[in-house]
Every structure is written in C-alpha cells, then in structure tokens.
Design a protein around this motif. Structure first.
Motif, mmCIF file in Angstrom:
data_model
loop_
_atom_site.group_PDB
_atom_site.id
_atom_site.type_symbol
_atom_site.label_atom_id
_atom_site.label_comp_id
_atom_site.label_asym_id
_atom_site.label_seq_id
_atom_site.Cartn_x
_atom_site.Cartn_y
_atom_site.Cartn_z
ATOM 1 N N GLY A 203 -30.667 -21.663 -10.909
ATOM 2 C CA GLY A 203 -31.401 -21.954 -9.512
ATOM 3 C C GLY A 203 -30.446 -23.015 -8.819
ATOM 4 O O GLY A 203 -29.430 -23.474 -9.409
ATOM 5 N N ALA A 204 -31.006 -23.539 -7.784
ATOM 6 C CA ALA A 204 -30.088 -24.305 -6.780
ATOM 7 C C ALA A 204 -30.440 -25.913 -7.248
ATOM 8 O O ALA A 204 -29.260 -26.552 -7.301
ATOM 9 N N LYS A 205 -31.492 -26.421 -7.421
ATOM 10 C CA LYS A 205 -31.411 -27.757 -7.615
ATOM 11 C C LYS A 205 -32.053 -28.265 -8.674
ATOM 12 O O LYS A 205 -33.177 -27.928 -9.129
ATOM 13 N N LYS A 209 -36.070 -28.739 -11.103
ATOM 14 C CA LYS A 209 -36.287 -28.088 -12.177
ATOM 15 C C LYS A 209 -36.367 -29.219 -13.402
ATOM 16 O O LYS A 209 -36.437 -29.132 -14.668
ATOM 17 N N GLY A 228 -26.519 -23.430 -9.243
ATOM 18 C CA GLY A 228 -26.156 -24.365 -8.328
ATOM 19 C C GLY A 228 -26.306 -25.849 -9.077
ATOM 20 O O GLY A 228 -25.686 -26.773 -9.093
ATOM 21 N N TYR A 231 -23.766 -28.317 -11.409
ATOM 22 C CA TYR A 231 -22.662 -28.906 -10.641
ATOM 23 C C TYR A 231 -22.890 -30.663 -10.673
ATOM 24 O O TYR A 231 -22.087 -31.274 -10.762
ATOM 25 N N LEU A 245 -22.598 -27.298 -4.824
ATOM 26 C CA LEU A 245 -23.930 -27.791 -4.394
ATOM 27 C C LEU A 245 -23.897 -29.188 -5.476
ATOM 28 O O LEU A 245 -23.665 -28.971 -6.769
ATOM 29 N N PHE A 280 -19.331 -20.097 1.530
ATOM 30 C CA PHE A 280 -20.473 -19.467 1.109
ATOM 31 C C PHE A 280 -20.653 -18.180 1.872
ATOM 32 O O PHE A 280 -21.459 -18.297 2.772
ATOM 33 N N LEU A 301 -20.097 -20.552 -7.198
ATOM 34 C CA LEU A 301 -21.199 -19.714 -6.479
ATOM 35 C C LEU A 301 -21.577 -18.890 -7.681
ATOM 36 O O LEU A 301 -22.677 -18.146 -7.425
ATOM 37 N N GLY A 325 -34.695 -18.926 -12.916
ATOM 38 C CA GLY A 325 -33.669 -19.170 -12.039
ATOM 39 C C GLY A 325 -32.435 -18.730 -12.324
ATOM 40 O O GLY A 325 -31.933 -18.628 -13.474
ATOM 41 N N MET A 327 -28.224 -17.647 -12.324
ATOM 42 C CA MET A 327 -27.001 -18.254 -12.567
ATOM 43 C C MET A 327 -25.904 -18.289 -11.335
ATOM 44 O O MET A 327 -24.916 -19.138 -11.538
ATOM 45 N N VAL A 329 -25.516 -17.276 -6.895
ATOM 46 C CA VAL A 329 -25.950 -16.779 -5.550
ATOM 47 C C VAL A 329 -25.871 -15.230 -5.850
ATOM 48 O O VAL A 329 -25.006 -14.390 -5.000
ATOM 49 N N GLU A 331 -27.824 -13.072 -4.693
ATOM 50 C CA GLU A 331 -28.150 -12.183 -3.547
ATOM 51 C C GLU A 331 -27.027 -11.631 -2.945
ATOM 52 O O GLU A 331 -26.802 -10.560 -2.165
ATOM 53 N N ASP A 362 -36.904 -16.428 -8.262
ATOM 54 C CA ASP A 362 -35.595 -15.745 -7.988
ATOM 55 C C ASP A 362 -35.243 -15.094 -9.313
ATOM 56 O O ASP A 362 -34.435 -14.115 -9.031
#
Ligand code: AMP
Length: 404
Positions: A203-205, A209, A228, A231, A245, A280, A301, A325, A327, A329, A331, A362
């Motif tokens: 996931g992103a953040k 988490k 994301g 990183y 990110l 992106f 990404l 979450g 691995m 993007v 989508e 997600d």
C-alpha cells in the motif's frame, strides 16, 4: 454468547445488524456484495420459523448534509436496497421509514414468522455514531435476539454495533454467519497460526500500516514490505529513491521497525528492485532499477522481477499468510504485475495447504480483479475492522457480544 447455528429461531424475532452500506447512485445499487453476504444469516432465521428486523447504516448523512446543504436525508435512504434484498431472499421485505418510533415498533411487533422488515438508515440519528445508550435501548426493543453480522463496523463503538448488546442476555446475542467467519479467520491467523507465518504488507503509506507492522512483529516469522511504503525504508537507510513515494517524517519509525525485527528474530523482506516510471501514468516510460539507486525524476510504481522472486520464495514456504495492501499501483495495467505475481504465489501456497487471509481494501480489490478470490482461504469484507484487529486492538462489536 450463543452460537448462531446452534440457535433455534422458531418463534423469535431476530434484530440483525447488517452492513448494507453498498454503492447507490441515482437510486440504483452498484456492487451488491454486502447484501449477498448477509443472506445466509437471514435465511437461517427464516427457515427456522423466526422473523427478521434488519438495521444498517448508509453513508454519512448528517456530516454530508452539513457540508452540502442541498442534500437531504432522503438522499441517504436505504429504500433502494429493498428490491434487491427481496429478490435475493425470494420474499417481500417491509420497510420502516424511521429506525425507531411508533411505526418501527408496530411493524416489528406485527411481523409473522418468515417475514422481514428493513429499518431506515440508522445514521439519520447522531446518537448512532455517538453510541447513545437510550437510542440503543430503543432499537433493542425491536427484537428479542440480537445478531451482529456487520464485521465492517465492528471496530466502531456505535449504538447498533456494540452498545445495544447489553440489552440482550448472553444467550440471546450472537455473531451472524458472516461475522463468525470473519472473526474465526482473523483469530486463526493472529492467534492459532502455523509457522512459518508471513505477513505481506503493501500500500501507499507507512503511517497507515505502522501499528499493524508493530503488532505483527510479535506474531509473524516474516514480514514482506512492498508498495509505496517500502521507499521510506530505503531512503531512511541512505538509498536514492528518486521521486518515489516517501514519508520523510516516518523514516525514524522505519529504522525502528528494522531494529525491532532484528531483536525479535523476525525477517523483514524489502523489495530488491522496482519497476520505475518517469511519471505517475499508465503511458509512462518505464525501466527497472534496484531500490537504492532510483534516478532523480523517476519513481518506483511496482516491485521488480528480483523482488517478485524474493517474495514468492518466502510465500511458497509459508504455512500462514496474511496479505494487506498491494505491491504497486495495480490499478494501472503497467504496474499490476508485482501484485498479480504475489497473488499467484498466495494461491499456490494455499493449494499446497497454507492458510491465507486477504484483508484490507486494496488487496481485496486486487484478488477480485485477478479472479483469485475463491482460491485463497478467506477474503475479508471488513477493511478497517480487519486492520484494527491485526493492530491488536479489541473490536467493540466483538467484545460486546462475547461474555467476558
Ligand atoms: P493502501 O490503501 O494504503 O493499502 O494503499 C493502496 C494504494 O497504494 C493503491 O491505490 C496503490 O495504487 C497505491 N500504491 C501502491 N504502491 C505504490 C507506489 N509504489 N507508489 C504509489 N502508490 C502506490
């Protein structure tokens, strides 16, 4: 608490808290998964010879109306659910325009065996989210048995999800079949897991988490970190991550996690490489790169081929798998490969006898997208509730039903 399947509902009126918070646009229902998920519980009560009063929330009427005064309560009605519900149950469903008050009381009182009543949106009342005891007591009068089948709201101490349970004796309150399945799956993974136990967190953040990772450091043998959020870990360790990110204010936390994992003997697996992109977008130029040397102007990404190999090896060797979450993007087609490969490894491990639970928004969307939902052991419907469960919190909706 009673066990739902052992309870004979003949002559009883079951007040069932369901989660009918389904997408509704212009009075038409979109994805009806949540309605379908409640059907087995409702049918069991009816086939025993009981009647059913259903209550649910839908959206955030009072908060949204405050922001957009052109909206009215009618825009948040549960009425559009009626026809689909009746269709799925194969029986008519009555409706009460108010979830409490004379009309609801009379309609509930006059229900005959085999009949179903749906109450209007609970969140027309601010007392619902406030967990108001008087409101909960009023609702409790509409049935003589309380069944909570709304796992998605089990992390909220609302009137209908938690506070209401005190108005029913232990014998007359229980989880519904959906809730029972969710609780059993979550407890198996967190408390009765077979090792090796890998938690795949993406996931992103990192900030979203952090609590789940900290709790899993006490439980898992391996933690895979992708998406994301990875990183921030690389930057914290001095790597170059380009414009990937990153939460700079969480770098200390990332280092702390790595330190704690070492102390506890938990293996943290960070992705060796990424698919990087110059923007992106699905039509970005892409390349692959190890995660400590991402050039300026490029962003990771998706996880790369080395990372896929690294992660799938761990997953295939595991006996218990928790996945929360994506691995990358996923989508965008160009960046879905890593998430798909992880889904395939989870499916493969499951086929060989591992227990796999996919929970949290997600990653659930991802297994559905790739058509693997029925090839893992359990797909959770309760995003936020499942996340809080794995953060080690006691969920009010579960605690209220249980006896201690
Ligand atoms: P979460 O809700 O925190 O699980 O995050 C899910 C979102 O993270 C999805 O919408 C993904 O597109 C996004 N995501 C995953 N990997 C990355 C990445 N490397 N960069 C940006 N967003 C990502």
């Amino acid at each position: 608490m009673s066990k739902f399947n052992d309870y004979n509902f003949a002559g009883h009126k079951a007040l069932i808290r369901v989660d009918f918070n389904v997408p509704i646009k212009d009075g038409k229902i979109g994805d009806d998964t949540r309605i379908r998920a409640a059907i087995p519980t409702i049918k069991k009560v009816l086939s025993d010879g009981g009647s059913v009063v259903l209550m649910s929330h839908w959206g955030r009427p009072l908060k949204d109306i405050e922001k957009k005064p052109n909206l009215t309560l009618a825009d948040f009605s549960l009425k559009p659910v009626l026809s689909r519900l009746a269709e799925l149950l194969g029986t008519d469903v009555q409706f009460a325009d108010d979830c409490i008050g004379e009309d609801a009381v009379n309609k509930a009182k006059n229900l005959q065996a085999g009949q179903v009543l749906l109450l209007e949106n609970l969140r027309y009342y601010k007392q619902e989210e406030k967990g108001d005891k008087d409101f909960a007591e009023k609702l409790s009068k509409l049935g003589d048995v309380y069944v909570n089948d709304a796992f998605g709201t089990a992390h909220r101490a609302h009137a209908s999800t938690a506070v209401i349970a005190q108005f029913f004796s232990s014998d007359n309150r229980m989880f519904g079949l959906l809730m029972e399945g969710e609780v059993a799956a979550a407890e198996k993974v967190l408390h009765n897991n077979e090792k090796p136990f890998v938690a795949i967190i993406g996931g992103a953040k990192v900030s979203d988490k952090i609590l789940i990772i900290e709790n899993l450091l006490e439980k898992a043998t391996d933690i895979i970190i992708g998406g994301g959020m990875a990183y921030t870990f690389f930057k914290a360790e001095g790597g170059h991550i380009g414009s990937s990110l990153c939460e700079d204010d969480r770098m200390d936390m990332a280092l702390e996690i790595i330190k704690k994992a070492k102390e506890k003997g938990v293996c943290i697996h960070l992705p060796a490489d990424s698919i990087i992109a110059d923007k992106f977008a699905n039509d970005a130029d892409t390349s692959s790169c190890i995660n400590t040397e991402i050039p300026a102007g490029w962003m990771g990404l998706d996880i790369g081929l080395m990372a896929i190999e690294q992660f799938t090896k761990v997953i295939r060797a595991s006996k218990t798998i928790l996945w929360n979450g994506p691995m990358g993007v996923f989508e965008m087609e160009k960046f879905q490969h890593g998430t798909k490969a992880i889904a395939e490894a989870v499916v493969e491990a499951t086929a060989k006898g591992a227990y796999s639970l996919v929970g949290g928004g997600d990653s659930v969307a991802a297994v559905n997208k790739f058509g693997y939902a029925d090839k893992v052991s359990y797909v959770s419907t309760g995003g936020g509730a499942m996340l809080e469960f794995f953060e080690g919190k006691e969920l009010p909706g579960i605690a209220a039903i249980k006896d201690n």
